[in-house]
Motif scaffolding. Structure first.
Motif, PDB file in Angstrom:
ATOM      1  N   PHE A   1       0.866  -1.320   0.140  1.00 29.00           N
ATOM      2  CA  PHE A   1       0.129   0.076  -0.067  1.00 29.00           C
ATOM      3  C   PHE A   1       0.801   1.215  -0.107  1.00 29.00           C
ATOM      4  O   PHE A   1       0.198   2.329   0.463  1.00 29.00           O
ATOM      5  CB  PHE A   1      -0.936   0.023   1.087  1.00 29.00           C
ATOM      6  CG  PHE A   1      -1.991  -1.217   1.092  1.00 29.00           C
ATOM      7  CD1 PHE A   1      -3.013  -1.117   0.112  1.00 29.00           C
ATOM      8  CD2 PHE A   1      -1.958  -2.202   1.848  1.00 29.00           C
ATOM      9  CE1 PHE A   1      -3.944  -1.984   0.174  1.00 29.00           C
ATOM     10  CE2 PHE A   1      -2.790  -3.212   1.651  1.00 29.00           C
ATOM     11  CZ  PHE A   1      -3.621  -3.318   0.854  1.00 29.00           C
ATOM     12  N   ILE A  42      -3.504 -11.607  -3.249  1.00 29.41           N
ATOM     13  CA  ILE A  42      -4.801 -11.567  -2.703  1.00 29.41           C
ATOM     14  C   ILE A  42      -5.251 -12.947  -1.980  1.00 29.41           C
ATOM     15  O   ILE A  42      -5.210 -13.962  -2.644  1.00 29.41           O
ATOM     16  CB  ILE A  42      -5.987 -11.027  -3.503  1.00 29.41           C
ATOM     17  CG1 ILE A  42      -5.639  -9.525  -4.020  1.00 29.41           C
ATOM     18  CG2 ILE A  42      -7.219 -11.196  -2.980  1.00 29.41           C
ATOM     19  CD1 ILE A  42      -6.532  -9.098  -5.027  1.00 29.41           C
ATOM     20  N   GLU A  99     -10.035 -12.297   1.426  1.00 30.63           N
ATOM     21  CA  GLU A  99      -9.722 -11.030   1.112  1.00 30.63           C
ATOM     22  C   GLU A  99     -10.447 -10.185  -0.037  1.00 30.63           C
ATOM     23  O   GLU A  99     -10.092 -10.782  -1.147  1.00 30.63           O
ATOM     24  CB  GLU A  99      -8.202 -10.715   0.786  1.00 30.63           C
ATOM     25  CG  GLU A  99      -7.655  -9.433   1.147  1.00 30.63           C
ATOM     26  CD  GLU A  99      -6.238  -9.296   0.929  1.00 30.63           C
ATOM     27  OE1 GLU A  99      -5.578  -8.305   1.416  1.00 30.63           O
ATOM     28  OE2 GLU A  99      -5.475 -10.614   0.700  1.00 30.63           O
ATOM     29  N   ARG A 122     -21.011  -5.870  -0.053  1.00 30.74           N
ATOM     30  CA  ARG A 122     -19.814  -5.194  -0.386  1.00 30.74           C
ATOM     31  C   ARG A 122     -19.839  -4.535  -1.693  1.00 30.74           C
ATOM     32  O   ARG A 122     -19.219  -3.331  -2.240  1.00 30.74           O
ATOM     33  CB  ARG A 122     -18.424  -6.224  -0.639  1.00 30.74           C
ATOM     34  CG  ARG A 122     -17.392  -5.337  -0.854  1.00 30.74           C
ATOM     35  CD  ARG A 122     -16.243  -6.525  -0.641  1.00 30.74           C
ATOM     36  NE  ARG A 122     -15.940  -6.991   0.549  1.00 30.74           N
ATOM     37  CZ  ARG A 122     -15.591  -6.544   1.926  1.00 30.74           C
ATOM     38  NH1 ARG A 122     -15.178  -5.402   1.650  1.00 30.74           N
ATOM     39  NH2 ARG A 122     -15.578  -7.369   2.894  1.00 30.74           N
ATOM     40  N   MET A 176      -5.217   3.860   6.560  1.00 31.19           N
ATOM     41  CA  MET A 176      -6.000   3.329   5.267  1.00 31.19           C
ATOM     42  C   MET A 176      -6.960   4.312   5.337  1.00 31.19           C
ATOM     43  O   MET A 176      -7.462   4.660   4.460  1.00 31.19           O
ATOM     44  CB  MET A 176      -6.609   1.949   5.548  1.00 31.19           C
ATOM     45  CG  MET A 176      -5.819   0.890   5.192  1.00 31.19           C
ATOM     46  SD  MET A 176      -5.237   1.207   3.814  1.00 31.19           S
ATOM     47  CE  MET A 176      -3.611   0.454   3.749  1.00 31.19           C
ATOM     48  N   ARG A 179      -8.419   0.051   1.202  1.00 31.63           N
ATOM     49  CA  ARG A 179      -9.580  -1.090   1.340  1.00 31.63           C
ATOM     50  C   ARG A 179     -10.895  -0.294   1.562  1.00 31.63           C
ATOM     51  O   ARG A 179     -10.806   0.918   1.834  1.00 31.63           O
ATOM     52  CB  ARG A 179      -8.893  -1.574   2.506  1.00 31.63           C
ATOM     53  CG  ARG A 179      -7.752  -2.394   2.532  1.00 31.63           C
ATOM     54  CD  ARG A 179      -7.484  -3.228   3.500  1.00 31.63           C
ATOM     55  NE  ARG A 179      -6.095  -4.188   3.311  1.00 31.63           N
ATOM     56  CZ  ARG A 179      -5.969  -5.387   2.871  1.00 31.63           C
ATOM     57  NH1 ARG A 179      -7.026  -5.972   2.238  1.00 31.63           N
ATOM     58  NH2 ARG A 179      -4.916  -5.869   2.794  1.00 31.63           N
ATOM     59  N   TYR A 180     -11.809  -1.032   1.128  1.00 31.28           N
ATOM     60  CA  TYR A 180     -13.149  -0.209   1.216  1.00 31.28           C
ATOM     61  C   TYR A 180     -14.178  -1.174   1.801  1.00 31.28           C
ATOM     62  O   TYR A 180     -13.543  -2.433   2.164  1.00 31.28           O
ATOM     63  CB  TYR A 180     -13.738   0.009  -0.263  1.00 31.28           C
ATOM     64  CG  TYR A 180     -14.161  -1.373  -0.910  1.00 31.28           C
ATOM     65  CD1 TYR A 180     -15.446  -1.407  -1.055  1.00 31.28           C
ATOM     66  CD2 TYR A 180     -13.100  -1.947  -1.735  1.00 31.28           C
ATOM     67  CE1 TYR A 180     -15.707  -2.419  -1.964  1.00 31.28           C
ATOM     68  CE2 TYR A 180     -13.549  -3.040  -2.474  1.00 31.28           C
ATOM     69  CZ  TYR A 180     -14.997  -3.315  -2.691  1.00 31.28           C
ATOM     70  OH  TYR A 180     -15.456  -4.284  -3.571  1.00 31.28           O
ATOM     71  N   VAL A 239     -10.761  -3.684  -8.648  1.00 38.76           N
ATOM     72  CA  VAL A 239     -11.248  -4.413  -7.495  1.00 38.76           C
ATOM     73  C   VAL A 239     -11.086  -5.761  -7.821  1.00 38.76           C
ATOM     74  O   VAL A 239     -11.322  -6.276  -9.089  1.00 38.76           O
ATOM     75  CB  VAL A 239     -12.473  -3.933  -6.851  1.00 38.76           C
ATOM     76  CG1 VAL A 239     -12.238  -2.215  -6.308  1.00 38.76           C
ATOM     77  CG2 VAL A 239     -13.613  -3.944  -7.843  1.00 38.76           C
ATOM     78  N   ASP A 281     -11.752  -6.852  -0.294  1.00 39.62           N
ATOM     79  CA  ASP A 281     -11.657  -5.532   0.195  1.00 39.62           C
ATOM     80  C   ASP A 281     -10.678  -4.555  -0.530  1.00 39.62           C
ATOM     81  O   ASP A 281     -10.636  -3.104  -0.226  1.00 39.62           O
ATOM     82  CB  ASP A 281     -12.041  -4.886   1.423  1.00 39.62           C
ATOM     83  CG  ASP A 281     -10.619  -5.450   2.316  1.00 39.62           C
ATOM     84  OD1 ASP A 281      -9.780  -6.210   1.779  1.00 39.62           O
ATOM     85  OD2 ASP A 281     -10.775  -4.975   3.681  1.00 39.62           O
ATOM     86  N   ARG A 282      -9.774  -5.060  -1.202  1.00 40.54           N
ATOM     87  CA  ARG A 282      -8.625  -4.132  -1.885  1.00 40.54           C
ATOM     88  C   ARG A 282      -9.285  -3.423  -3.091  1.00 40.54           C
ATOM     89  O   ARG A 282     -10.067  -3.837  -3.778  1.00 40.54           O
ATOM     90  CB  ARG A 282      -7.639  -4.942  -2.401  1.00 40.54           C
ATOM     91  CG  ARG A 282      -6.722  -5.352  -1.393  1.00 40.54           C
ATOM     92  CD  ARG A 282      -5.362  -5.881  -2.005  1.00 40.54           C
ATOM     93  NE  ARG A 282      -4.727  -6.961  -1.091  1.00 40.54           N
ATOM     94  CZ  ARG A 282      -3.882  -7.527  -1.613  1.00 40.54           C
ATOM     95  NH1 ARG A 282      -3.171  -7.269  -2.682  1.00 40.54           N
ATOM     96  NH2 ARG A 282      -3.310  -8.402  -0.713  1.00 40.54           N
TER      97      ARG A 282
END
Length: 190
Positions: free
Chosen positions: A7, A163, A168, A70, A18, A189-190, A48, A170-171
């Motif tokens: 990141f 990933i 995982e 999500r 973040m 990340r969201y 994403v 949420d990147r």
């Protein structure tokens, strides 16, 4: 080289939390086209992984309830980003992840089949398509755990961590492809 967690970006110190990075990423989308952060000839690519998948079909699962939530969260993150196109694979989970972000816009996702390509070959094909067909646009790409890192490398020249397949989802990578100069990468990340 990338920060061990993947990141880091020269314009964004590694110690920035973040939440501030995501805020910066959103600011980038909000100011797209205003000339304050990006030139109009720059291409913005949002990459994403698909959201969480259900267990309804071993070959082509749809999104689970968590995945639908999500996908809705992604739509909120991208609400002020003037997307000009979206690219997804042939799998339901990628289309379903993109759909909320495209709702209310005059856009539908374009399917770019994985076929029998390796992750790297598929990423190279996607990167070439983005560069050739979407200069100056804002493109959402929804892909898979094995192709997202390869696509970031193909577009931004930055190696990011793999990933985790099972956990995982949420990147979010924002890649600015300037008309001239080096690509810029923001990871959040969201």
């Amino acid at each position: 080289s990338a920060h061990p967690q993947g990141f880091a970006h020269p314009a964004l110190p590694a110690q920035v939390p973040m939440s501030k990075r995501l805020l910066f990423a959103l600011l980038l989308c909000v100011t797209w086209g205003s000339g304050s952060l990006l030139a109009s000839a720059d291409t913005l690519v949002v990459v994403v992984r698909h959201a969480e998948k259900a267990a309804d079909d071993p070959r082509d699962p749809s999104l689970s309830a968590a995945g639908q939530a999500r996908a809705t969260a992604l739509a909120k993150v991208l609400a002020d980003c003037p997307l000009t196109s979206a690219l997804v694979s042939e799998y339901r989970r990628t289309r379903q992840t993109a759909e909320p972000a495209l709702r209310g816009r005059d856009l539908s996702a374009r399917v770019i089949p994985v076929n029998q390509d390796s992750a790297e070959a598929y990423a190279q094909r996607l990167a070439g398509l983005v560069k050739r067909e979407h200069p100056g646009g804002a493109v959402l790409v929804v892909s898979h755990s094995n192709t997202v890192p390869a696509l970031v490398l193909a577009l931004a020249g930055v190696q990011v961590p793999p990933i985790l397949e099972a956990s995982e989802f949420d990147r979010l990578y924002l890649i600015v492809l300037p008309a001239q100069g080096r690509p810029r990468l923001i990871a959040a990340r969201y």
